[in-house]
Design an enzyme around this catalytic site. Structure first.
Site, short mmCIF file in Angstrom:
data_model
loop_
_atom_site.label_atom_id
_atom_site.label_comp_id
_atom_site.label_asym_id
_atom_site.label_seq_id
_atom_site.Cartn_x
_atom_site.Cartn_y
_atom_site.Cartn_z
N GLY A 1 0.79 -1.22 0.00
CA GLY A 1 0.00 0.00 0.00
C GLY A 1 0.82 1.27 0.00
N SER A 2 0.17 2.33 0.38
CA SER A 2 0.71 3.68 0.30
C SER A 2 1.80 3.95 1.32
CB SER A 2 -0.44 4.68 0.54
OG SER A 2 0.05 5.99 0.70
#
Length: 152
Positions: free
Chosen positions: A61-62
């Site tokens: 993810g981010s």
């Protein structure tokens, strides 16, 4: 038993092991206010990571996930330590800024570790003290004639 790995973030953390077979995204996957895994369909969905030694293959993810780990620390809901199969920058950065001890590349695969076992991670030395028994791997089960696993 002492399991060796590679030091990522210093310090010592002790707690019950919480093993996930799946990667974890801290941005929108873990609630920073409660420490509960909220990602739909994740094997740990509904489980709190607070105070555990959280073991999972790697992060996903981010890059904001690093700040979620920091927020978990500030809110008192961070894991006491992290163990990854392979650290990547998002989780490593979050562990460092959140003062969460972390190691990766443990000498024993995560799948052999048992959730609930009391462990201590020493991020300075790159070790984990494991006070329990290991799960058998599939190859070992086949050699011992386990009825649940068949050889290929």
């Amino acid at each position: 038993m002492i399991i060796t790995g590679r030091s990522i973030s210093g310090g010592r953390g002790t707690g019950k092991l919480l093993v996930s077979p799946a990667p974890i995204s801290f941005l929108s996957g873990v609630d920073p206010e409660t420490g509960i895994v909220v990602e739909k369909g994740h094997p740990l969905e509904g489980t709190s990571v607070a105070g555990t030694v959280l073991a999972f293959p790697y992060g996903k993810g981010s890059t904001v996930g690093s700040y979620v780990l920091y927020a978990l620390t500030r809110n008192g809901h961070a894991p006491s330590a992290i163990v990854n199969t392979e650290a990547e920058p998002i989780i490593a950065t979050g562990a460092i800024i959140g003062n969460i001890p972390m190691i990766d590349r443990p000498a024993i695969p995560l799948a052999r570790l048992r959730t609930g076992t009391c462990v201590t991670v020493d991020g300075d030395r790159g070790t984990m003290e494991y006070d329990g028994t290991l799960r058998q791997d599939d190859e070992e089960k086949v050699r011992q004639g386990s009825p649940r696993i068949t050889g290929k």
